[in-house]
Design an enzyme around this catalytic site. Structure first.
Site, PDB file in Angstrom:
ATOM      1  N   ILE A  61      14.346 -10.859 -49.381  1.00  0.00           N
ATOM      2  CA  ILE A  61      13.522 -10.522 -50.534  1.00  0.00           C
ATOM      3  C   ILE A  61      12.703 -11.729 -50.977  1.00  0.00           C
ATOM      4  O   ILE A  61      13.116 -12.879 -50.787  1.00  0.00           O
ATOM      5  CB  ILE A  61      14.419  -9.983 -51.693  1.00  0.00           C
ATOM      6  CG1 ILE A  61      13.605  -9.244 -52.747  1.00  0.00           C
ATOM      7  CG2 ILE A  61      15.290 -11.090 -52.281  1.00  0.00           C
ATOM      8  CD1 ILE A  61      14.441  -8.385 -53.668  1.00  0.00           C
ATOM      9  N   CYS A  62      11.523 -11.445 -51.528  1.00  0.00           N
ATOM     10  CA  CYS A  62      10.671 -12.492 -52.108  1.00  0.00           C
ATOM     11  C   CYS A  62      10.144 -11.939 -53.430  1.00  0.00           C
ATOM     12  O   CYS A  62      10.843 -11.173 -54.091  1.00  0.00           O
ATOM     13  CB  CYS A  62       9.561 -12.897 -51.134  1.00  0.00           C
ATOM     14  SG  CYS A  62       8.411 -11.571 -50.717  1.00  0.00           S
ATOM     15  N   ALA A  63       8.953 -12.301 -53.815  1.00  0.00           N
ATOM     16  CA  ALA A  63       8.398 -11.805 -55.073  1.00  0.00           C
ATOM     17  C   ALA A  63       7.850 -10.387 -54.928  1.00  0.00           C
ATOM     18  O   ALA A  63       8.087  -9.535 -55.771  1.00  0.00           O
ATOM     19  CB  ALA A  63       7.304 -12.742 -55.574  1.00  0.00           C
ATOM     20  N   GLY A  65       7.112  -8.918 -51.336  1.00  0.00           N
ATOM     21  CA  GLY A  65       7.317  -8.347 -50.010  1.00  0.00           C
ATOM     22  C   GLY A  65       6.550  -9.031 -48.893  1.00  0.00           C
ATOM     23  O   GLY A  65       6.763  -8.728 -47.729  1.00  0.00           O
ATOM     24  N   THR A  89      11.403  -8.841 -55.558  1.00  0.00           N
ATOM     25  CA  THR A  89      12.160  -9.013 -56.793  1.00  0.00           C
ATOM     26  C   THR A  89      11.419  -8.409 -57.983  1.00  0.00           C
ATOM     27  O   THR A  89      12.057  -7.895 -58.909  1.00  0.00           O
ATOM     28  CB  THR A  89      12.431 -10.516 -57.040  1.00  0.00           C
ATOM     29  OG1 THR A  89      13.081 -11.047 -55.881  1.00  0.00           O
ATOM     30  CG2 THR A  89      13.316 -10.736 -58.240  1.00  0.00           C
TER      31      THR A  89
END
Length: 108
Positions: A61-63, A65, A89
């Site tokens: 996961i990141c901010a 995708g 996220t």
């Protein structure tokens, strides 16, 4: 190309103790992350893939995708069953799911 999972897929895996790896920068991680997510900034993924299990799924996961797709591609190329989380996220938080702040992480 990285395989992608939905927020619902992540929520189900997370509730079952799935491994979530957050590839954002340390300040982003500290500002708010999925509870239990392990920090591994994208720039460190190539050197740290050996820390990840190869016998179970890893949810990246990141901010939003974008970075998670890149990281999941790198991980998959090294034999890790990695999935990029669509929406990141931000979507997790917007969905009313829990967020934890701080930089304390647990061992992979």
């Amino acid at each position: 190309m990285a395989r992608e999972v939905t927020q619902e897929d992540l929520a189900a895996a997370w509730s079952d103790g799935g491994l979530v790896v957050d590839v954002r920068e340390p300040d982003e991680y500290a500002a708010g992350h999925v509870p239990g997510a392990q920090p591994m900034p994208l720039r460190t993924v190539p050197a740290r893939c050996g820390e990840l299990p190869t016998d179970r799924a890893v949810y990246v996961i990141c901010a939003s995708g974008n970075r998670s797709r890149t990281a999941a591609d790198l991980m998959t190329a090294r034999g890790i069953d990695a999935y990029s989380v669509a929406g990141g996220t931000g979507a997790w938080a917007r969905g009313g799911r829990p967020i934890t702040t701080g930089s304390r992480a647990h061992a992979l």
